[in-house]
Motif scaffolding. Structure first.
Motif, PDB file in Angstrom:
ATOM      1  N   ASP A  49      18.850  68.565   5.444  1.00 17.92           N
ATOM      2  CA  ASP A  49      19.373  67.392   4.445  1.00 17.92           C
ATOM      3  C   ASP A  49      19.946  67.821   3.265  1.00 17.92           C
ATOM      4  O   ASP A  49      20.390  67.131   2.379  1.00 17.92           O
ATOM      5  N   PHE A  50      20.319  69.090   2.857  1.00 19.85           N
ATOM      6  CA  PHE A  50      20.590  69.815   1.650  1.00 19.85           C
ATOM      7  C   PHE A  50      21.398  70.896   2.338  1.00 19.85           C
ATOM      8  O   PHE A  50      20.855  71.793   2.733  1.00 19.85           O
ATOM      9  N   ILE A  51      22.859  70.717   2.002  1.00 23.97           N
ATOM     10  CA  ILE A  51      23.512  71.826   2.234  1.00 23.97           C
ATOM     11  C   ILE A  51      24.299  72.645   0.891  1.00 23.97           C
ATOM     12  O   ILE A  51      24.788  73.588   0.850  1.00 23.97           O
ATOM     13  N   GLY A  52      23.881  71.972  -0.325  1.00 27.18           N
ATOM     14  CA  GLY A  52      24.440  72.647  -1.498  1.00 27.18           C
ATOM     15  C   GLY A  52      25.602  72.465  -1.861  1.00 27.18           C
ATOM     16  O   GLY A  52      26.095  73.070  -2.865  1.00 27.18           O
ATOM     17  N   ASP A  53      26.377  71.376  -1.492  1.00 28.88           N
ATOM     18  CA  ASP A  53      27.491  71.006  -1.906  1.00 28.88           C
ATOM     19  C   ASP A  53      27.453  70.219  -3.401  1.00 28.88           C
ATOM     20  O   ASP A  53      26.064  69.730  -3.622  1.00 28.88           O
ATOM     21  N   ALA A  54      28.315  69.748  -3.930  1.00 22.61           N
ATOM     22  CA  ALA A  54      28.347  69.058  -5.247  1.00 22.61           C
ATOM     23  C   ALA A  54      27.451  67.592  -4.932  1.00 22.61           C
ATOM     24  O   ALA A  54      26.925  67.307  -5.932  1.00 22.61           O
ATOM     25  N   THR A  55      28.031  67.046  -4.148  1.00 20.87           N
ATOM     26  CA  THR A  55      27.148  65.707  -3.650  1.00 20.87           C
ATOM     27  C   THR A  55      25.614  65.937  -3.520  1.00 20.87           C
ATOM     28  O   THR A  55      24.632  65.298  -4.179  1.00 20.87           O
ATOM     29  N   ASP A  56      25.245  66.738  -2.727  1.00 23.19           N
ATOM     30  CA  ASP A  56      23.622  67.121  -2.677  1.00 23.19           C
ATOM     31  C   ASP A  56      23.225  67.508  -4.181  1.00 23.19           C
ATOM     32  O   ASP A  56      22.212  67.028  -4.266  1.00 23.19           O
ATOM     33  N   THR A  57      24.077  68.533  -4.756  1.00 18.92           N
ATOM     34  CA  THR A  57      23.266  68.729  -5.986  1.00 18.92           C
ATOM     35  C   THR A  57      23.333  67.613  -7.003  1.00 18.92           C
ATOM     36  O   THR A  57      22.349  67.753  -7.721  1.00 18.92           O
ATOM     37  N   ASN A  58      23.961  66.903  -7.011  1.00 21.87           N
ATOM     38  CA  ASN A  58      23.874  65.669  -7.856  1.00 21.87           C
ATOM     39  C   ASN A  58      23.076  64.853  -7.503  1.00 21.87           C
ATOM     40  O   ASN A  58      22.243  64.299  -8.135  1.00 21.87           O
TER      41      ASN A  58
END
Length: 185
Positions: A49-58
């Motif tokens: 559920d978390f891949i570490g891109d900007a969307t996930d980080t935000n």
């Protein structure tokens, strides 16, 4: 920056046995707070559920920053209020850290507070990031607030609610980002 404000070297190199108090604090911080959040967030990654891109980080910052900060504030309060036992070494002060810090004269210990000039304070303010009302990128923050309002979502009050909010908001954001990207083509 610490050297700028202290006017002298603000740390010493030495054997780790001289770091017992800070090592004790790091152990308590990890056991009472950090490990829980590390495990919670790692579970999101492990489940895909978390891949570490900007969307996930935000999204992580939006859903969890206040929860983590509340836990850190709680740990600081507990640590600063705990009682340091008297030691065989008479040069080691005992009492509560907050009292030792704020009233060193009561314990006949050295006051390490130093006056600093405003120019140095201004330098520090320009070199430091201070937390503001946005827990993530401002545009993403406003978009996520809009989703919360539109779907009647509440801010999380615990880790599970944070996970649920993250898992609810992520597909909404991705849908809108994907839809917007196809409109541009």
């Amino acid at each position: 920056m610490q050297t700028l404000l202290s006017g002298q070297d603000s740390f010493l190199y030495g054997a780790s046995m001289h770091n017992q108090r800070i090592e004790s604090f790091w152990c308590i911080l990890r056991k009472e707070c950090a490990q829980f959040w590390m495990d919670t967030l790692r579970a999101l990654k492990d489940q895909g559920d978390f891949i570490g891109d900007a969307t996930d980080t935000n999204l992580i910052q939006f859903c969890f920053s206040n929860l983590v900060q509340n836990d850190l504030d709680r740990i600081v309060t507990v640590w600063n209020s705990h009682r340091i036992r008297p030691s065989k070494n008479e040069n080691v002060p005992h009492g509560r850290p907050m009292v030792l810090y704020s009233m060193p004269e009561v314990f006949s210990v050295r006051n390490y507070m130093r006056a600093v000039n405003q120019t140095d304070v201004d330098i520090c303010r320009t070199d430091c990031l201070f937390r503001d009302e946005f827990t993530c990128d401002q545009e993403m923050f406003e978009l996520l607030l809009m989703y919360m309002l539109q779907y009647g979502l509440e801010p999380p009050t615990n880790a599970q609610e944070g996970v649920d909010l993250y898992l609810t908001l992520k597909p909404l954001v991705l849908r809108d980002l994907f839809d917007d990207a196809t409109l541009l083509m």
